[in-house]
Design a protein around this motif. Structure first.
Motif, PDB file in Angstrom:
ATOM      1  N   LEU A 152      48.915 -19.315 -19.976  1.00  0.00           N
ATOM      2  CA  LEU A 152      49.324 -17.967 -20.420  1.00  0.00           C
ATOM      3  C   LEU A 152      50.743 -17.660 -19.954  1.00  0.00           C
ATOM      4  O   LEU A 152      51.532 -17.064 -20.681  1.00  0.00           O
ATOM      5  CB  LEU A 152      48.361 -16.902 -19.868  1.00  0.00           C
ATOM      6  CG  LEU A 152      47.036 -16.744 -20.604  1.00  0.00           C
ATOM      7  CD1 LEU A 152      46.158 -15.711 -19.902  1.00  0.00           C
ATOM      8  CD2 LEU A 152      47.242 -16.323 -22.057  1.00  0.00           C
TER       9      LEU A 152
ATOM     10  N   GLN B 299      44.810 -11.299 -22.880  1.00  0.00           N
ATOM     11  CA  GLN B 299      43.997 -12.405 -22.343  1.00  0.00           C
ATOM     12  C   GLN B 299      43.908 -12.342 -20.820  1.00  0.00           C
ATOM     13  O   GLN B 299      42.873 -12.629 -20.242  1.00  0.00           O
ATOM     14  CB  GLN B 299      44.597 -13.752 -22.760  1.00  0.00           C
ATOM     15  CG  GLN B 299      44.250 -14.141 -24.179  1.00  0.00           C
ATOM     16  CD  GLN B 299      44.380 -15.645 -24.379  1.00  0.00           C
ATOM     17  OE1 GLN B 299      43.988 -16.436 -23.523  1.00  0.00           O
ATOM     18  NE2 GLN B 299      44.928 -16.046 -25.509  1.00  0.00           N
ATOM     19  N   ARG B 300      45.013 -11.954 -20.183  1.00  0.00           N
ATOM     20  CA  ARG B 300      45.025 -11.884 -18.713  1.00  0.00           C
ATOM     21  C   ARG B 300      44.005 -10.851 -18.225  1.00  0.00           C
ATOM     22  O   ARG B 300      43.194 -11.143 -17.363  1.00  0.00           O
ATOM     23  CB  ARG B 300      46.417 -11.487 -18.219  1.00  0.00           C
ATOM     24  CG  ARG B 300      47.373 -12.650 -18.119  1.00  0.00           C
ATOM     25  CD  ARG B 300      48.571 -12.247 -17.262  1.00  0.00           C
ATOM     26  NE  ARG B 300      49.534 -13.322 -17.210  1.00  0.00           N
ATOM     27  CZ  ARG B 300      50.757 -13.253 -17.708  1.00  0.00           C
ATOM     28  NH1 ARG B 300      51.171 -12.167 -18.293  1.00  0.00           N
ATOM     29  NH2 ARG B 300      51.578 -14.278 -17.606  1.00  0.00           N
TER      30      ARG B 300
ATOM     31  N   TYR C  61      34.307 -18.443 -20.194  1.00  0.00           N
ATOM     32  CA  TYR C  61      33.399 -17.290 -20.321  1.00  0.00           C
ATOM     33  C   TYR C  61      32.002 -17.751 -20.781  1.00  0.00           C
ATOM     34  O   TYR C  61      30.986 -17.271 -20.288  1.00  0.00           O
ATOM     35  CB  TYR C  61      33.939 -16.231 -21.295  1.00  0.00           C
ATOM     36  CG  TYR C  61      35.358 -15.761 -20.986  1.00  0.00           C
ATOM     37  CD1 TYR C  61      35.821 -15.679 -19.668  1.00  0.00           C
ATOM     38  CD2 TYR C  61      36.253 -15.401 -22.004  1.00  0.00           C
ATOM     39  CE1 TYR C  61      37.119 -15.269 -19.385  1.00  0.00           C
ATOM     40  CE2 TYR C  61      37.537 -14.987 -21.725  1.00  0.00           C
ATOM     41  CZ  TYR C  61      37.980 -14.932 -20.416  1.00  0.00           C
ATOM     42  OH  TYR C  61      39.263 -14.529 -20.137  1.00  0.00           O
TER      43      TYR C  61
ATOM     44  N   GLU D 112      41.491  -9.629 -19.771  1.00  0.00           N
ATOM     45  CA  GLU D 112      40.125 -10.036 -20.127  1.00  0.00           C
ATOM     46  C   GLU D 112      39.549 -10.936 -19.025  1.00  0.00           C
ATOM     47  O   GLU D 112      38.407 -10.770 -18.588  1.00  0.00           O
ATOM     48  CB  GLU D 112      40.123 -10.773 -21.471  1.00  0.00           C
ATOM     49  CG  GLU D 112      38.723 -11.076 -21.989  1.00  0.00           C
ATOM     50  CD  GLU D 112      38.720 -11.919 -23.256  1.00  0.00           C
ATOM     51  OE1 GLU D 112      39.790 -12.451 -23.640  1.00  0.00           O
ATOM     52  OE2 GLU D 112      37.639 -12.062 -23.850  1.00  0.00           O
ATOM     53  N   SER D 113      40.401 -11.867 -18.558  1.00  0.00           N
ATOM     54  CA  SER D 113      39.966 -12.792 -17.522  1.00  0.00           C
ATOM     55  C   SER D 113      39.701 -12.063 -16.194  1.00  0.00           C
ATOM     56  O   SER D 113      38.691 -12.311 -15.534  1.00  0.00           O
ATOM     57  CB  SER D 113      41.021 -13.882 -17.340  1.00  0.00           C
ATOM     58  OG  SER D 113      40.616 -14.776 -16.350  1.00  0.00           O
ATOM     59  N   TYR D 114      40.619 -11.120 -15.829  1.00  0.00           N
ATOM     60  CA  TYR D 114      40.432 -10.362 -14.573  1.00  0.00           C
ATOM     61  C   TYR D 114      39.089  -9.635 -14.595  1.00  0.00           C
ATOM     62  O   TYR D 114      38.310  -9.699 -13.650  1.00  0.00           O
ATOM     63  CB  TYR D 114      41.530  -9.292 -14.387  1.00  0.00           C
ATOM     64  CG  TYR D 114      42.941  -9.804 -14.141  1.00  0.00           C
ATOM     65  CD1 TYR D 114      43.164 -10.910 -13.327  1.00  0.00           C
ATOM     66  CD2 TYR D 114      44.048  -9.153 -14.679  1.00  0.00           C
ATOM     67  CE1 TYR D 114      44.463 -11.352 -13.086  1.00  0.00           C
ATOM     68  CE2 TYR D 114      45.339  -9.581 -14.444  1.00  0.00           C
ATOM     69  CZ  TYR D 114      45.540 -10.687 -13.654  1.00  0.00           C
ATOM     70  OH  TYR D 114      46.815 -11.116 -13.423  1.00  0.00           O
TER      71      TYR D 114
ATOM     72  N   PHE E   3      36.533  -9.990 -16.626  1.00  0.00           N
ATOM     73  CA  PHE E   3      35.348 -10.849 -16.813  1.00  0.00           C
ATOM     74  C   PHE E   3      34.798 -11.242 -15.439  1.00  0.00           C
ATOM     75  O   PHE E   3      33.595 -11.161 -15.186  1.00  0.00           O
ATOM     76  CB  PHE E   3      35.724 -12.107 -17.621  1.00  0.00           C
ATOM     77  CG  PHE E   3      34.612 -13.104 -17.723  1.00  0.00           C
ATOM     78  CD1 PHE E   3      33.600 -12.961 -18.677  1.00  0.00           C
ATOM     79  CD2 PHE E   3      34.527 -14.189 -16.847  1.00  0.00           C
ATOM     80  CE1 PHE E   3      32.552 -13.871 -18.761  1.00  0.00           C
ATOM     81  CE2 PHE E   3      33.480 -15.101 -16.917  1.00  0.00           C
ATOM     82  CZ  PHE E   3      32.495 -14.949 -17.876  1.00  0.00           C
ATOM     83  N   ASP E   4      35.722 -11.646 -14.564  1.00  0.00           N
ATOM     84  CA  ASP E   4      35.299 -12.059 -13.215  1.00  0.00           C
ATOM     85  C   ASP E   4      34.639 -10.917 -12.453  1.00  0.00           C
ATOM     86  O   ASP E   4      33.690 -11.135 -11.703  1.00  0.00           O
ATOM     87  CB  ASP E   4      36.496 -12.609 -12.418  1.00  0.00           C
ATOM     88  CG  ASP E   4      36.901 -13.997 -12.911  1.00  0.00           C
ATOM     89  OD1 ASP E   4      36.094 -14.607 -13.640  1.00  0.00           O
ATOM     90  OD2 ASP E   4      38.011 -14.447 -12.582  1.00  0.00           O
TER      91      ASP E   4
END
Lengths: 284, 131
Positions: free
Chosen positions: B50, A191-192, B28, A194-196, A198-199
């Motif tokens: 998280l 998840q981490r 997202y 994915e977030s990095y 995505f940005d």
């Protein structure tokens, strides 16, 4: 002549005893040897709680453009590794002991040198007949094997029964730490990243080419995490088979000579070997 | 208040992970509609949750120690017994090897050869130490 007949008679009586003790321990040894190889694969898992902590710390530093190399606190993760290692070592110790003790080579004593010493040495006035010494040596070997195997079988039976419950607890918690907790942390890591990334795909200052490169790196990292998960899952499968196999040993401890039970235990050993191959393929 | 068990810590970690996933997915999907500062706030919240999940998974792995103490002691005791039995059975071969060396020594004494006696004592000593 009478002595010879007596010797042959004794050998004939003892032969089935020795033969039976060899057979009954073989399925136990097959199971224990396969389990030993399988449990040892823990050492091939080149991943740990601490490594996960260091990976996350590095990802965060890269994301924050931080060059400080000394701020990763992974003490709790080190503790988690030490608990996991403690369970592994205890489980490995028992399975290794069982494999060694059930190995028929252990009581295959070598007395040829002893016989040779008696027949080839000169004892002055004391005359020792070579033929007689050899005959008695053979019988002694049979008796020795029968007695030690009887003792070995009795002890192994006791150990297997007594170890079953604690072994089940240890295997289930070793599995819990790897397939529930460590894989849980890998899911957090997924998840981490994915977030990095995505940005980065939404960053207007980056070109399409740079964004494509970022997406490529994201998938490479994701594949690495998923490979680690697969490895842990295969090891978890092996742990479950080891546990089930041990339970079957306990359930059939008095009928191990039974053909059906022997087949069942051989089946467990072969399932464990299949999982070993599966694990090795992942590690190539 | 009762202490948290390893299973409970793992379950809560899982709940946090699912919650984090929902927050991440929301960001997202709505990225274009959210302002820059809203995006940043949600991202920070996502990462904090998280981190909680990550710490709880690690904590759960350490709490396992409370569940395994007895089993660990039992299995280590059984393993020690197994090793003792193994050594006992192995020592039968040692006894045979020593007996062989003693016979050789006996023969050497009968032969009255000082060289043979010295060699046999040396052999016996080596068997005793290495077997």
């Amino acid at each position: 002549m009478i002595n010879k007949i007596r010797n042959i008679g004794l050998a004939l009586i003892l032969f089935p005893i020795v033969l039976s003790s060899c057979i009954s321990l073989k399925p136990v040894n097959n199971y224990a040897t396969a389990s030993q190889k399988s449990i040892n694969q823990f050492e091939d898992i080149k991943y740990s709680f601490k490594q996960n902590c260091l990976d996350n710390c590095l990802d965060k530093k890269i994301n924050d453009l931080n060059l400080n190399a000394k701020d990763c606190d992974c003490k709790l993760n080190e503790k988690a590794d030490s608990v996991t290692l403690l369970i592994y070592n205890a489980t490995k110790g028992y399975i290794e002991g069982l494999a060694n003790l059930s190995n028929n080579e252990l009581t295959n004593y070598k007395i040829d040198e002893f016989t040779k010493a008696l027949t080839e040495n000169d004892f002055g006035s004391v005359k020792i007949e070579k033929q007689q010494v050899e005959a008695y040596s053979k019988i002694s070997k049979i008796i020795l094997r029968a007695l030690t195997d009887g003792y070995r079988k009795k002890e192994i039976k006791k150990y297997i029964v007594n170890a079953n419950e604690p072994l089940k607890v240890l295997i289930s918690f070793l599995d819990f730490n790897l397939s529930k907790n460590l894989i849980g942390k890998l899911n957090v890591q997924k998840q981490r990243i994915e977030s990095y990334y995505f940005d980065l795909t939404k960053d207007a200052t980056l070109s399409t080419l740079e964004k494509r490169k970022a997406v490529e790196t994201y998938y490479q990292q994701l594949t690495k995490i998923e490979d680690k998960e697969k490895e842990l899952m295969v090891f978890s499968k092996a742990l479950k088979k080891i546990e089930e196999g041990h339970q079957k040993l306990v359930d059939n401890i008095d009928n191990i000579k039974d053909e059906r039970v022997k087949e069942l235990l051989t089946e467990y050993a072969s399932h464990i070997r299949e999982i070993i191959s599966e694990f090795n393929k992942l590690n190539k | 208040m009762a202490n948290l068990t390893s299973q409970q810590a793992n379950q809560i970690a899982g709940i946090f992970l699912t919650l984090a996933q929902s927050i991440g997915d929301y960001r997202y999907k709505n990225f274009e509609r959210l302002s820059k500062s809203e995006n940043q706030q949600i991202k920070e919240l996502h990462f904090k949750i998280l981190e909680c999940s990550d710490n709880l998974y690690t904590l759960s792995a350490t709490l396992v120690m409370n569940d395994i103490k007895e089993s660990l002691a039992s299995i280590n005791h059984i393993s020690a017994q197994i090793n003792e039995t193994y050594k006992t059975l192995e020592s039968v071969q040692k006894a045979i090897n020593i007996a062989t060396s003693i016979i050789d020594l006996g023969a050497a004494i009968i032969s009255k050869s000082p060289q043979n006696i010295a060699d046999s004592i040396k052999d016996l000593k080596s068997v005793w130490n290495t077997a």
